[in-house]
Design a protein around this motif. Sequence first.
Motif, short mmCIF file in Angstrom:
data_model
loop_
_atom_site.label_atom_id
_atom_site.label_comp_id
_atom_site.label_asym_id
_atom_site.label_seq_id
_atom_site.Cartn_x
_atom_site.Cartn_y
_atom_site.Cartn_z
N ARG A 76 7.64 2.70 2.25
CA ARG A 76 6.37 2.58 2.98
C ARG A 76 5.26 3.35 2.29
N ASN A 77 5.58 4.54 1.83
CA ASN A 77 4.57 5.35 1.13
C ASN A 77 4.11 4.66 -0.15
N ALA A 78 5.08 4.10 -0.89
CA ALA A 78 4.73 3.41 -2.13
C ALA A 78 3.88 2.17 -1.84
N TRP A 79 4.22 1.47 -0.74
CA TRP A 79 3.46 0.27 -0.39
C TRP A 79 2.02 0.63 -0.01
N ARG A 83 -1.13 -0.84 -1.79
CA ARG A 83 -2.06 -1.63 -0.99
C ARG A 83 -3.49 -1.18 -1.22
N ASP A 84 -3.70 0.13 -1.37
CA ASP A 84 -5.05 0.67 -1.56
C ASP A 84 -5.56 0.46 -2.99
N ASP A 85 -4.63 0.20 -3.92
CA ASP A 85 -5.03 -0.01 -5.31
C ASP A 85 -4.16 -1.12 -5.91
N GLY A 93 -0.89 -1.32 -12.01
CA GLY A 93 0.44 -1.79 -12.38
C GLY A 93 1.53 -0.76 -12.15
N ALA A 94 1.19 0.52 -12.37
CA ALA A 94 2.18 1.58 -12.18
C ALA A 94 2.57 1.69 -10.70
N LEU A 95 1.56 1.59 -9.81
CA LEU A 95 1.86 1.66 -8.38
C LEU A 95 2.66 0.45 -7.92
N GLN A 96 2.36 -0.70 -8.51
CA GLN A 96 3.12 -1.90 -8.17
C GLN A 96 4.58 -1.75 -8.58
N CYS A 97 4.80 -1.21 -9.78
CA CYS A 97 6.16 -0.99 -10.27
C CYS A 97 6.91 0.02 -9.38
#
Length: 366
Positions: free
Chosen positions: A312-315, A319-321, A325-329
């Motif tokens: 959930r934290n990663a999502w 979601r905010d950015d 690509g790094a956050l998506q990974c």
Amino acid sequence: MKTKAPSLRLLLTNAFSIYNKVDELQHTLKSLHVDIAVVTETKLSPDKASVAEVSIPGYYPPIRRDRTAQGGGVAIWLKEGMAYKQLDINSECETLWISVAAPSGMKFGICAAYRPGTSADSDCSIFTQLESDIDKARQSCSHIIVAGDFNAHNREWLGSPRTSAAGEAADDMCCVHGLRQHVTSATRGENILDLVMSDVPGTVSTTTQPPLGRSDHAVVIADFQLTASVDQPTTRTVWRYQRADWPRLSAFLRTTDWDTIIGDDPNISCELLTMRITEGMQHFIPSKVFKTRLQDPIWWTPECSAAVDRKRNAWRKFRDDPRNGALQCTYKLASLDSTRCLARAKARHLDHVKQRLRTGSLQDRE
């Protein structure tokens, strides 16, 4: 003035075609003050019965799952004013899921299910599917109600004259997911084939009424006495015994003056003993406190909570950015880790329960 506790009344029956029995169903729902009706073997199809032909005043148009071929089918009639939505839980088996918000604050996942009488005794596919469906429903619902005609036999559990593989699978499903089977009277001949299974706390009583039309299945009425449900998080301490400093803990206990702890009063002695052991554990055994909720599945572990929180934290960050690509990974990896963690926890619990079933060590259930 004493306030009456909220309740939920559910009707279940195999209608053997509801098409020519809608008027009788309407009379039954109104006279018995039914909130939710689960009907199996509706034998409806879009070209045979329009919405208007099967609608009942005072109730929403039925939520249906029709067969493409003749026969089968399930439907749910829900009293107007009740907040509900159809859950996105698809299955090859004849099941239909909705979520309903009750006045007590509880949110129910309600499933209408039909296992045809022509199914082989060894065909347990619907129960395998329900195992997965219940987990999905619990992600948004605090309690589960599964109602339907399962054509399953179990001598010890249902009082059937014989036990089939399907009957054993139904019993196992209830055991694994903490469900109780509430129907106690025969619903077709001498058999209990129409089942109402739930994990709803409090009193649940069932009665049977005459069949609709020429159906040979009795109408089951299940009354759920509800209490206000506030799913406040609680804490759970998990001790990391594999990382404990056993030598220092042993030394701590050896230096204890047990004569000052063990006295004439057993209650005081027990309290002092517990305090001393707990003190040693807190000093020499690493631990972590996790938050849990009542709606968590019975197999849910602190590791599951931690994995879901990471996902959930990663999502939220992704979601905010969304172009990062790094956050998506990171989110994809956390999502994969969460799925695997939940699957492992459930598998371990299932193996444990199956072992207890094989050894006959399960406690009697209501």
